[in-house]
Design a protein around this motif. Structure first.
Motif, mmCIF file in Angstrom:
data_model
loop_
_atom_site.group_PDB
_atom_site.id
_atom_site.type_symbol
_atom_site.label_atom_id
_atom_site.label_comp_id
_atom_site.label_asym_id
_atom_site.label_seq_id
_atom_site.Cartn_x
_atom_site.Cartn_y
_atom_site.Cartn_z
ATOM 1 N N ASP A 22 0.818 -1.216 0.000
ATOM 2 C CA ASP A 22 0.000 0.000 0.000
ATOM 3 C C ASP A 22 0.849 1.262 0.000
ATOM 4 O OD1 ASP A 22 -2.443 -1.377 0.004
ATOM 5 O OD2 ASP A 22 -2.414 -1.565 2.185
ATOM 6 N N VAL A 23 2.154 1.092 0.215
ATOM 7 C CA VAL A 23 3.061 2.241 0.286
ATOM 8 C C VAL A 23 4.058 2.245 -0.871
ATOM 9 C CG1 VAL A 23 4.781 3.423 1.715
ATOM 10 C CG2 VAL A 23 2.822 2.297 2.789
ATOM 11 N N HIS A 36 3.930 10.049 2.778
ATOM 12 C CA HIS A 36 3.269 10.257 4.064
ATOM 13 C C HIS A 36 2.104 9.271 4.207
ATOM 14 C CE1 HIS A 36 5.501 14.012 3.779
ATOM 15 N NE2 HIS A 36 5.282 14.191 5.065
ATOM 16 N N PRO A 37 2.418 7.984 4.394
ATOM 17 C CA PRO A 37 1.334 6.994 4.509
ATOM 18 C C PRO A 37 0.602 7.115 5.836
ATOM 19 C CG PRO A 37 3.427 5.943 4.934
ATOM 20 C CD PRO A 37 3.721 7.360 4.498
ATOM 21 N N ASP A 38 -0.560 6.520 5.883
ATOM 22 C CA ASP A 38 -1.358 6.487 7.098
ATOM 23 C C ASP A 38 -0.584 5.762 8.205
ATOM 24 O OD1 ASP A 38 -3.464 5.085 8.925
ATOM 25 O OD2 ASP A 38 -4.565 6.672 7.885
ATOM 26 N N GLU A 39 -0.721 6.249 9.410
ATOM 27 C CA GLU A 39 -0.036 5.659 10.568
ATOM 28 C C GLU A 39 -0.399 4.185 10.747
ATOM 29 O OE1 GLU A 39 2.622 5.521 13.590
ATOM 30 O OE2 GLU A 39 2.286 7.283 12.336
ATOM 31 N N ALA A 40 -1.563 3.767 10.292
ATOM 32 C CA ALA A 40 -1.985 2.372 10.411
ATOM 33 C C ALA A 40 -1.073 1.430 9.619
ATOM 34 C CB ALA A 40 -3.430 2.222 9.934
ATOM 35 N N LEU A 41 -0.292 1.985 8.699
ATOM 36 C CA LEU A 41 0.610 1.173 7.883
ATOM 37 C C LEU A 41 2.029 1.120 8.436
ATOM 38 C CD1 LEU A 41 -0.617 2.415 4.400
ATOM 39 C CD2 LEU A 41 -1.112 0.214 5.474
ATOM 40 N N ARG A 42 2.235 1.672 9.624
ATOM 41 C CA ARG A 42 3.585 1.759 10.206
ATOM 42 C C ARG A 42 4.277 0.397 10.288
ATOM 43 N NH1 ARG A 42 7.066 5.028 12.982
ATOM 44 N NH2 ARG A 42 5.621 6.763 13.014
ATOM 45 N N ASP A 43 3.587 -0.629 10.766
ATOM 46 C CA ASP A 43 4.225 -1.949 10.890
ATOM 47 C C ASP A 43 4.723 -2.446 9.543
ATOM 48 O OD1 ASP A 43 3.808 -1.998 13.632
ATOM 49 O OD2 ASP A 43 2.071 -3.336 13.522
ATOM 50 N N VAL A 45 5.531 -0.593 6.915
ATOM 51 C CA VAL A 45 6.638 0.249 6.470
ATOM 52 C C VAL A 45 7.919 -0.104 7.231
ATOM 53 C CG1 VAL A 45 7.496 2.616 6.277
ATOM 54 C CG2 VAL A 45 5.115 2.108 5.733
ATOM 55 N N GLU A 46 7.801 -0.373 8.522
ATOM 56 C CA GLU A 46 8.967 -0.787 9.306
ATOM 57 C C GLU A 46 9.521 -2.106 8.781
ATOM 58 O OE1 GLU A 46 7.713 -0.690 13.394
ATOM 59 O OE2 GLU A 46 7.976 1.485 13.514
ATOM 60 N N GLU A 47 8.631 -3.030 8.420
ATOM 61 C CA GLU A 47 9.065 -4.300 7.831
ATOM 62 C C GLU A 47 9.773 -4.052 6.501
ATOM 63 O OE1 GLU A 47 9.614 -8.406 7.196
ATOM 64 O OE2 GLU A 47 9.143 -7.294 9.011
ATOM 65 N N ALA A 48 9.235 -3.155 5.693
ATOM 66 C CA ALA A 48 9.856 -2.820 4.409
ATOM 67 C C ALA A 48 11.265 -2.264 4.613
ATOM 68 C CB ALA A 48 8.987 -1.825 3.647
ATOM 69 N N ALA A 49 11.417 -1.394 5.598
ATOM 70 C CA ALA A 49 12.740 -0.829 5.893
ATOM 71 C C ALA A 49 13.698 -1.929 6.339
ATOM 72 C CB ALA A 49 12.626 0.257 6.956
ATOM 73 N N ASP A 50 13.199 -2.866 7.124
ATOM 74 C CA ASP A 50 14.040 -3.962 7.612
ATOM 75 C C ASP A 50 14.497 -4.892 6.495
ATOM 76 O OD1 ASP A 50 13.909 -3.071 10.230
ATOM 77 O OD2 ASP A 50 12.338 -4.479 10.819
ATOM 78 N N VAL A 51 13.629 -5.161 5.521
ATOM 79 C CA VAL A 51 13.970 -6.125 4.471
ATOM 80 C C VAL A 51 14.700 -5.496 3.291
ATOM 81 C CG1 VAL A 51 12.090 -7.674 5.093
ATOM 82 C CG2 VAL A 51 11.741 -6.014 3.264
ATOM 83 N N CYS A 52 14.814 -4.189 3.260
ATOM 84 C CA CYS A 52 15.522 -3.538 2.158
ATOM 85 C C CYS A 52 16.993 -3.981 2.182
ATOM 86 C CB CYS A 52 15.448 -2.024 2.285
ATOM 87 S SG CYS A 52 16.363 -1.157 0.995
ATOM 88 N N PRO A 53 17.455 -4.646 1.122
ATOM 89 C CA PRO A 53 18.825 -5.149 1.132
ATOM 90 C C PRO A 53 19.894 -4.054 1.190
ATOM 91 C CG PRO A 53 17.809 -5.543 -1.014
ATOM 92 C CD PRO A 53 16.747 -4.995 -0.112
ATOM 93 N N LEU A 54 19.537 -2.845 0.802
ATOM 94 C CA LEU A 54 20.505 -1.750 0.809
ATOM 95 C C LEU A 54 20.240 -0.732 1.912
ATOM 96 C CD1 LEU A 54 20.672 -1.412 -3.029
ATOM 97 C CD2 LEU A 54 22.399 -2.369 -1.521
ATOM 98 N N GLN A 55 19.227 -1.023 2.756
ATOM 99 C CA GLN A 55 18.871 -0.131 3.860
ATOM 100 C C GLN A 55 18.665 1.297 3.364
ATOM 101 O OE1 GLN A 55 18.408 -1.529 7.260
ATOM 102 N NE2 GLN A 55 18.119 -3.020 5.635
ATOM 103 N N ALA A 56 17.899 1.425 2.284
ATOM 104 C CA ALA A 56 17.647 2.719 1.651
ATOM 105 C C ALA A 56 16.410 3.420 2.199
ATOM 106 C CB ALA A 56 17.509 2.541 0.142
#
Length: 61
Positions: A22-23, A36-43, A45-56
């Motif tokens: 969704d983001v 600026h996604p909805d706060e309900a999507l925080r988990d 987005v945090e998962e997306a940041a964690d799985v990014c192989p380049l930590q971008a």
């Protein structure tokens, strides 16, 4: 919440798309995202940041 993607680091692997569809999306092979996604999507987005192989991906707020 603000999502920041360092497009100089990003190589469009797309792992973030699977974690937070969704983001993050790939359009014509390039990453696009909701800055600026909805706060309900925080988990997701945090998962997306964690799985990014380049930590971008960073999250502010």
């Amino acid at each position: 919440m603000k999502v920041i993607v360092d497009m100089n680091k990003c190589q469009d692997h797309g792992q973030c798309v699977f974690a937070a569809p969704d983001v993050f999306q790939l359009e014509e092979g390039r990453l696009v995202f909701v800055s600026h996604p909805d706060e309900a999507l925080r988990d997701d987005v945090e998962e997306a940041a964690d799985v990014c192989p380049l930590q971008a991906i960073r999250i502010e707020g």
